[in-house]
Design an enzyme around this catalytic site. Sequence first.
Site, PDB file in Angstrom:
ATOM      1  N   LYS A  66       0.792  -1.460   0.084  1.00  0.00           N
ATOM      2  CA  LYS A  66      -0.141  -0.201  -0.067  1.00  0.00           C
ATOM      3  C   LYS A  66       0.636   1.059   0.020  1.00  0.00           C
ATOM      4  O   LYS A  66       0.063   2.742  -0.383  1.00  0.00           O
ATOM      5  CB  LYS A  66      -1.046   0.082   1.138  1.00  0.00           C
ATOM      6  CG  LYS A  66      -1.503  -1.055   0.788  1.00  0.00           C
ATOM      7  CD  LYS A  66      -3.218  -0.806   2.100  1.00  0.00           C
ATOM      8  CE  LYS A  66      -3.975  -2.369   1.772  1.00  0.00           C
ATOM      9  NZ  LYS A  66      -5.007  -2.366   3.088  1.00  0.00           N
ATOM     10  N   ALA A 129       1.408  -0.424  12.754  1.00  0.00           N
ATOM     11  CA  ALA A 129       1.871   0.802  11.599  1.00  0.00           C
ATOM     12  C   ALA A 129       2.296   0.792  10.452  1.00  0.00           C
ATOM     13  O   ALA A 129       2.902   1.783   9.945  1.00  0.00           O
ATOM     14  CB  ALA A 129       2.546   1.646  13.035  1.00  0.00           C
ATOM     15  N   GLY A 130       1.682  -0.308   9.857  1.00  0.00           N
ATOM     16  CA  GLY A 130       1.929  -0.433   8.288  1.00  0.00           C
ATOM     17  C   GLY A 130       0.614   0.117   7.713  1.00  0.00           C
ATOM     18  O   GLY A 130       0.329   1.461   7.878  1.00  0.00           O
ATOM     19  N   THR A 154       8.112  -2.219  16.061  1.00  0.00           N
ATOM     20  CA  THR A 154       8.549  -0.755  15.880  1.00  0.00           C
ATOM     21  C   THR A 154       8.563   0.398  16.377  1.00  0.00           C
ATOM     22  O   THR A 154       7.118   1.139  15.242  1.00  0.00           O
ATOM     23  CB  THR A 154       9.349  -1.261  14.211  1.00  0.00           C
ATOM     24  OG1 THR A 154       9.561  -2.498  13.591  1.00  0.00           O
ATOM     25  CG2 THR A 154      10.676  -0.515  14.333  1.00  0.00           C
ATOM     26  N   TYR A 219      -9.864 -11.111   8.263  1.00  0.00           N
ATOM     27  CA  TYR A 219     -10.506 -11.521   8.172  1.00  0.00           C
ATOM     28  C   TYR A 219     -10.331 -13.959   7.731  1.00  0.00           C
ATOM     29  O   TYR A 219      -9.598 -13.951   7.060  1.00  0.00           O
ATOM     30  CB  TYR A 219     -11.833 -11.548   6.932  1.00  0.00           C
ATOM     31  CG  TYR A 219     -10.941 -11.467   5.539  1.00  0.00           C
ATOM     32  CD1 TYR A 219      -9.694 -10.382   5.138  1.00  0.00           C
ATOM     33  CD2 TYR A 219     -11.708 -12.552   4.828  1.00  0.00           C
ATOM     34  CE1 TYR A 219     -10.318 -10.294   3.971  1.00  0.00           C
ATOM     35  CE2 TYR A 219     -11.388 -12.726   3.303  1.00  0.00           C
ATOM     36  CZ  TYR A 219     -10.558 -11.671   2.570  1.00  0.00           C
ATOM     37  OH  TYR A 219      -9.951 -12.305   1.283  1.00  0.00           O
TER      38      TYR A 219
HETATM   39  P1  ATR Z   1       0.647  -3.866   5.820  1.00  0.00           P
HETATM   40  O1  ATR Z   1      -0.041  -3.397   4.415  1.00  0.00           O
HETATM   41  O2  ATR Z   1      -0.641  -5.064   6.209  1.00  0.00           O
HETATM   42  O3  ATR Z   1      -0.233  -2.686   6.994  1.00  0.00           O
HETATM   43  P2  ATR Z   1       3.240  -3.797   6.790  1.00  0.00           P
HETATM   44  O4  ATR Z   1       2.832  -2.127   5.974  1.00  0.00           O
HETATM   45  O5  ATR Z   1       3.975  -4.945   5.865  1.00  0.00           O
HETATM   46  O6  ATR Z   1       2.518  -4.108   5.272  1.00  0.00           O
HETATM   47  O7  ATR Z   1       2.879  -3.790   7.737  1.00  0.00           O
HETATM   48  C1  ATR Z   1       2.283  -4.797   9.064  1.00  0.00           C
HETATM   49  C2  ATR Z   1       3.100  -4.245   9.938  1.00  0.00           C
HETATM   50  O8  ATR Z   1       2.556  -5.532  10.988  1.00  0.00           O
HETATM   51  C3  ATR Z   1       3.582  -2.938  10.876  1.00  0.00           C
HETATM   52  O9  ATR Z   1       2.883  -3.301  11.735  1.00  0.00           O
HETATM   53  C4  ATR Z   1       4.456  -4.723  11.572  1.00  0.00           C
HETATM   54  O10 ATR Z   1       5.596  -4.297  12.582  1.00  0.00           O
HETATM   55  P3  ATR Z   1       6.334  -3.371  12.299  1.00  0.00           P
HETATM   56  O11 ATR Z   1       6.540  -2.346  11.820  1.00  0.00           O
HETATM   57  O12 ATR Z   1       7.759  -3.057  13.529  1.00  0.00           O
HETATM   58  O13 ATR Z   1       7.090  -4.829  11.231  1.00  0.00           O
HETATM   59  C5  ATR Z   1       3.437  -5.489  12.036  1.00  0.00           C
HETATM   60  N1  ATR Z   1       4.360  -7.189  12.103  1.00  0.00           N
HETATM   61  C6  ATR Z   1       4.231  -8.190  10.810  1.00  0.00           C
HETATM   62  N2  ATR Z   1       4.564  -8.949  11.243  1.00  0.00           N
HETATM   63  C7  ATR Z   1       5.075  -9.098  12.968  1.00  0.00           C
HETATM   64  C8  ATR Z   1       5.523  -9.503  13.998  1.00  0.00           C
HETATM   65  N3  ATR Z   1       6.086 -11.118  14.029  1.00  0.00           N
HETATM   66  N4  ATR Z   1       5.294  -8.851  15.248  1.00  0.00           N
HETATM   67  C9  ATR Z   1       5.022  -8.281  15.564  1.00  0.00           C
HETATM   68  N5  ATR Z   1       4.682  -6.936  14.811  1.00  0.00           N
HETATM   69  C10 ATR Z   1       4.368  -7.668  13.157  1.00  0.00           C
END
Ligand code: ATR
Length: 291
Positions: A66, A129-130, A154, A219
């Site tokens: 995104k 926060a992604g 993060t 979902y």
């Molecule tokens: P999306 O478009 O689904 O938001 P993204 O931008 O890759 O995809 O964001 C993924 C989110 O899931 C982030 O908040 C990520 O945390 P980080 O910013 O610390 O990477 C979180 N996430 C994914 N895997 C994780 C894990 N194993 N533990 C904690 N947070 C995770």
Amino acid sequence: MINRYTVIGQPIAHSVSPAIHHLFGELTQRRLHYTRTEATTETFETIVKDWQSSGGKGCNVTAPFKELAAQVCDRLHVSAKLAGAVNTIEMHRDGSLVGHNTDGTGLLRDIEKNKGFNLAQKRILMVGAGGAARGTIASLLSSKPATLHIANRTVKRAEELTNLFEHLGPTVSSSYQDLSEHGPFDLIINATSMAFDDQAPPLPQTVLHPDSVAYDLAYSANSTPFLDWCKNSGIGKTTDGFGMLVEQAADAYLIWEGVRPKTRKVFLATSDIINSVAIEQRAAANNGTAS
Ligand code: ATR
């Protein structure tokens, strides 16, 4: 003429967006074809541009592209500009790409209209926060919550979001560990991608109170690890992201086709839609073609 759309993500085989959009086509009597396209960070831009040059009218973008999609677009609608995240691309005949974000309006409509939960003066916890979180924060703040707390593994990414959106309403950021100093919350939204790995975010129990509402942007035909954790912690009001998925899709359809389908009829077909995709995935796995 058949208007062609696709949803781009990684993974993407599970996506129910084609089934939803084909149902929208039937409901609004439009001819359209909607597919799934898998991409990598390296191939994403080429895939979008090839889709346009082959006559595609638009595409949806899902995790994890995104934010990348916002960079690929020539212009950003106000819904995507501040968030820097795009879930819907409009492809114009002049070759330009216009990025929109319908995640926020879709989520808000599902929470407030479909589920009847008013967010004014509520304490909201956004977990993650992604790109998914980014697209929804402005809409949530437009409902005037008491606070919107963003927690992320993060912490820097959560801080970036509070800095970006603090002019729209009260925002706070923290790690998961520090959440124990901030709870409880009325609404907890899981916007992490952890469901893909069958995991729940490591939240302290103190974020919950007996009447908290838990909302997973993911979902699933059954439940999600986050919603299971909430239920096991005694939370009765839990919902997955199917409602948001349908509402954001209806807003995307409005951008592309100029008409917003009545989503109620799609909700009546929810289990058929989810089951049809599960059957499709099983058949693909048996044929050795699953991604
Ligand atoms: P999306 O478009 O689904 O938001 P993204 O931008 O890759 O995809 O964001 C993924 C989110 O899931 C982030 O908040 C990520 O945390 P980080 O910013 O610390 O990477 C979180 N996430 C994914 N895997 C994780 C894990 N194993 N533990 C904690 N947070 C995770």
